[in-house]
Every structure is written in structure tokens, then in C-alpha cells.
Design a protein around this motif. Structure first.
Motif, mmCIF file in Angstrom:
data_model
loop_
_atom_site.group_PDB
_atom_site.id
_atom_site.type_symbol
_atom_site.label_atom_id
_atom_site.label_comp_id
_atom_site.label_asym_id
_atom_site.label_seq_id
_atom_site.Cartn_x
_atom_site.Cartn_y
_atom_site.Cartn_z
ATOM 1 N N VAL A 35 2.698 5.125 2.086
ATOM 2 C CA VAL A 35 1.083 5.932 2.020
ATOM 3 C C VAL A 35 0.979 7.070 3.132
ATOM 4 C CG1 VAL A 35 -1.209 5.511 2.338
ATOM 5 C CG2 VAL A 35 0.017 4.043 0.983
ATOM 6 N N PHE B 236 -7.347 1.187 7.320
ATOM 7 C CA PHE B 236 -5.921 1.060 7.732
ATOM 8 C C PHE B 236 -5.513 2.303 8.471
ATOM 9 C CE2 PHE B 236 -1.405 0.286 7.177
ATOM 10 C CZ PHE B 236 -1.418 -1.062 7.418
ATOM 11 N N SER C 183 -4.085 1.136 -2.139
ATOM 12 C CA SER C 183 -3.101 0.083 -1.806
ATOM 13 C C SER C 183 -3.301 -1.331 -1.995
ATOM 14 C CB SER C 183 -2.389 -0.147 -0.383
ATOM 15 O OG SER C 183 -2.086 1.283 -0.100
ATOM 16 N N TYR D 143 3.944 -2.685 -2.427
ATOM 17 C CA TYR D 143 4.492 -3.767 -2.121
ATOM 18 C C TYR D 143 3.557 -5.067 -1.915
ATOM 19 C CZ TYR D 143 3.066 -3.103 2.876
ATOM 20 O OH TYR D 143 2.465 -2.918 3.951
ATOM 21 N N ARG E 194 9.117 -3.557 -0.564
ATOM 22 C CA ARG E 194 8.435 -2.509 0.711
ATOM 23 C C ARG E 194 9.239 -1.103 0.254
ATOM 24 N NH1 ARG E 194 6.228 0.202 4.093
ATOM 25 N NH2 ARG E 194 4.340 -0.819 5.085
HETATM 26 C C1 PLP Z 1 -4.931 -0.211 2.778
HETATM 27 C C2 PLP Z 1 -3.609 -0.046 3.116
HETATM 28 N N1 PLP Z 1 -2.803 1.111 2.812
HETATM 29 C C3 PLP Z 1 -1.600 1.354 3.452
HETATM 30 C C4 PLP Z 1 -0.867 0.163 4.090
HETATM 31 C C5 PLP Z 1 0.724 0.272 4.183
HETATM 32 O O1 PLP Z 1 0.690 1.530 4.612
HETATM 33 P P1 PLP Z 1 2.245 2.457 4.591
HETATM 34 O O2 PLP Z 1 2.655 2.447 3.258
HETATM 35 O O3 PLP Z 1 1.874 3.671 5.405
HETATM 36 O O4 PLP Z 1 3.174 1.374 5.440
HETATM 37 C C6 PLP Z 1 -1.462 -0.892 3.828
HETATM 38 C C7 PLP Z 1 -0.803 -2.039 4.334
HETATM 39 O O5 PLP Z 1 -1.191 -3.134 4.785
HETATM 40 C C8 PLP Z 1 -2.866 -1.124 3.404
HETATM 41 O O6 PLP Z 1 -3.449 -2.124 3.901
#
Ligand code: PLP
Length: 345
Positions: A79, A103, A173, A194, A201
Motif C-alpha cells: 500500500v 495504519f 486493506s 494478504y 504478502r
Molecule cells: C489498513 C492497513 N493498510 C495497509 C497495511 C499493510 O501496508 P503495506 O501494504 O504498506 O505493508 C495494513 C497491515 O496491517 C493495514 O492494516
């Protein structure tokens, strides 16, 4: 289409797994596709070209799930990497409003633009819509909060942002696959696969409104961002895909090979059916611990004894922001809820 009850045979959890908010479990078709590709890799049996189309299959399934046009969907590895391109495209001095305790992958891309005068202010999630005013350039929020499962007031936020001309940047997510979501109501919707999309992942999607996409630079562009990815791997000039594929980064092959069948299965079951199932289980658990019903698949509870009790009973959940976080997904059953309640009683 397949019924949710029939589809449940496609998962093989060996524990009472109530931790999809941390990572989701792969359905059998995803697991088998992954094992087959790994065996081909291990044995040196193929070239890589056959591993690539799974990325496009997954993109199409994401579009089907979210109401997006396939052409408006980019893929990436996470993300924060996808949103980093959006944050970098904001004019200097843009004011971003975000929910408290978001997050980090959603808010760091904007905070990292501070040197250009981009400012992020934080307000409680429930005050997000009313905080948006003419000075707001961007409102950034998760459709479902990672820390406690709270579902954002999507209609109110979209309406307020529309009224004041603010861009909406949504992290889905923790929402996709169980919360029905029409991404075209927002400017940007990014999600990792994931968790609730039950994929490995390293696979993530981003819907980009086509008007906004014109202003975003494809900072990570490489061979996979070209119109025809197999035509040539060498030399200039820059030749990017005309659609959102120009924001793609080259895919981690094996992860996408498992992501495509996982999303295909979710679409065969249907997000509405998964929503009904997940929220019903969450509410069964809430009732058992004396909480009123809610609209989320994630339950956050003050339960200091849960960690030990769950460990003794072989139940997997997590602790976030000092509270128990329990999540219910397609492979969970009434028996799982009862096992968790028994462990706590
Ligand atoms: C709301 C949210 N966004 C993103 C992620 C993961 O972020 P990234 O894809 O940057 O590792 C998580 C992981 O717990 C999440 O809870």
C-alpha cells in the motif's frame, strides 16, 4: 457462483484462526496454483512468461469486486509504495486530513512530503466528514480501521469531500472481500491482498480516478509499465502503458499466481454473502462477551485474559492498541466463535 457453505471446504485451518486482520488463509485453489508454480521454478521447467498473466487475472477480479474499470487499476507490492506516488503528486502545501491512529502505510506517504509544505492533521474517525472544509486538499482514511475494526462513514466522507473539492484516498486493506465497496466513489483506493483477500504478502492494488491519474507520475515504472511487456526489455525512450498499468511495478510472480485464484473464488462466493457471514459471526462473538452488535468483521475488546486463554486453547487472534482484536472471515464457523467464547469463560 458457489455458496459460502460449499466453499468452506476449500480452506484447511489447523487452528481456530481468528486473525484475518493480520493475515488471511489461502483457499486450496490458490495454494495449489502456488505449489505448482514453485515446483516448476524448483525444477527449472519453464521460462517466466507463463507466470505473468496471473497479474492481469487478479487485476480483472479486483475490478469486478470493486466496480472499477480494469484500465483504472494499478498493481504493486504494498500500500505505501502505491500511495507514495499519489502523495508525491500533491501540490506543495496541500492540507491532508486523516483519522487518528491510522495504519502508518496510509499516512507516512503524506507525512513524508512535509518538506514541501504538505501538512497532515489528525482527527477522530467519527469527526472526519465534519472536519473537511474548503482548505482540505485530501482526506485519507481506512474504510475499516486496522486497530479496532471501525467502519468509516463512507457516504458522509464522500459527500463532504465532494462538496469541498477534496480528494479522497482510501485504504481498503481491512475491508475488501467482506465490505461491499464501490471504489469509483473515491479518487484513490489502495489495498493489500494478504489479509481479507487471502493472498500471499506482496500483492496490492490501487484504483485511481482517471482524472487524477493524469497528475500522478509513475515513479516505479520499469519493463512491466510498458504497453506490451514482452516486446522489448531494453533502451529508451520512455514508453508507458496508456492506462493505469503505467503505475505497475514488476510483479512478484509466485505471489500473483496465488492471488488470482483467491480473488476468483471470492467473486464466485460474492462479497455480499461474505459480508453477511463475517458480520454475523462477529456479532455472535460480541453478544457472548456482552457487547452490542456492530457492522464490522473485526471485534476489538478489552480482554486482558484473552492472550493466555486463547494460547491455551490453540486460538489465534491478535492484540492491537492494547486491546484484543478478533476477526472473522469466510473460513470461520459458529463453532470457532463458541470455542473463543469457551476459552474466555
Ligand atoms: C489498513 C492497513 N493498510 C495497509 C497495511 C499493510 O501496508 P503495506 O501494504 O504498506 O505493508 C495494513 C497491515 O496491517 C493495514 O492494516
Amino acid at each position: 457462483m458457489t455458496t459460502l457453505a460449499a466453499a468452506q471446504a476449500l480452506w484447511r485451518p489447523e487452528t481456530t484462526y481468528l486473525n484475518t486482520a493480520t493475515y488471511g488463509l489461502p483457499p486450496q485453489p490458490a495454494w495449489e496454483a502456488l505449489q505448482a508454480a514453485l515446483a516448476d521454478w524448483h525444477g527449472g521447467r519453464t521460462s517466466f512468461e507463463g507466470w505473468v498473466p496471473a497479474t492481469q487475472r487478479a487485476r480483472e477480479q479486483f475490478a469486478l469486486m470493486t466496480g472499477a474499470r480494469v484500465d483504472d487499476v494499478a498493481i504493486g507490492a504494498n500500500v505505501s509504495g502505491l500511495l507514495g506516488m499519489v502523495a508525491a503528486a500533491l501540490p506543495d502545501g496541500t492540507r491532508v486530513v486523516a483519522a487518528e491512529n491510522e495504519f502508518t502505510s496510509l499516512i507516512f506517504p503524506f507525512l513524508a512530503q512535509e518538506a514541501r509544505g504538505v501538512r497532515v492533521s489528525f482527527v477522530p474517525l467519527e469527526r472526519l466528514a465534519e472536519t473537511i472544509d474548503a482548505s482540505t486538499g485530501v482526506v485519507a482514511f481506512s474504510a475499516v480501521q486496522s486497530s479496532n475494526g471501525a467502519v468509516a462513514a463512507l457516504d458522509d466522507i464522500a459527500a463532504a469531500a465532494g462538496q469541498h473539492g477534496a480528494l479522497t484516498v482510501v485504504d481498503a486493506s481491512q475491508a475488501l472481500s467482506w465490505l461491499p465497496l464501490d471504489v469509483t466513489r473515491f479518487d484513490v483506493v489502495a489495498a493489500h491482498a494478504y489479509k481479507w483477500l487471502m493472498s500471499p504478502r506482496g500483492t496490492a492494488f490501487m484504483y485511481l480516478d482517471p482524472g487524477l491519474a493524469e497528475r500522478v507520475r509513475p515513479h516505479g515504472a520499469g519493463w512491466f509499465a510498458t504497453e506490451d511487456v514482452f516486446s522489448t526489455y531494453y533502451g529508451g525512450p520512455l514508453r508507458l502503458a496508456a492506462n493505469a498499468r503505467r503505475f505497475d511495478t514488476s510483479p512478484a510472480w509466485f505471489n500473483w499466481i496465488a492471488t488470482a485464484p483467491a480473488l476468483e473464488l471470492i467473486n464466485r462466493i460474492g462479497v455480499n454473502a461474505i459480508h453477511e457471514h463475517d458480520v454475523r459471526l462477529a456479532n455472535r462473538f460480541r453478544e457472548g462477551i456482552g457487547l452490542p452488535p456492530s457492522d464490522s468483521a473485526i471485534v476489538s475488546a478489552d480482554s486482558p485474559q484473552a492472550e493466555d486463554a486463547f494460547a491455551r486453547a490453540g486460538i489465534l487472534a491478535s492484540a492491537r492498541a492494547g486491546r484484543l482484536r478478533v476477526s472473522f472471515h469466510v473460513y470461520n464457523t459458529d463453532e470457532d466463535v463458541d470455542a473463543a467464547l469457551n476459552a474466555l469463560s
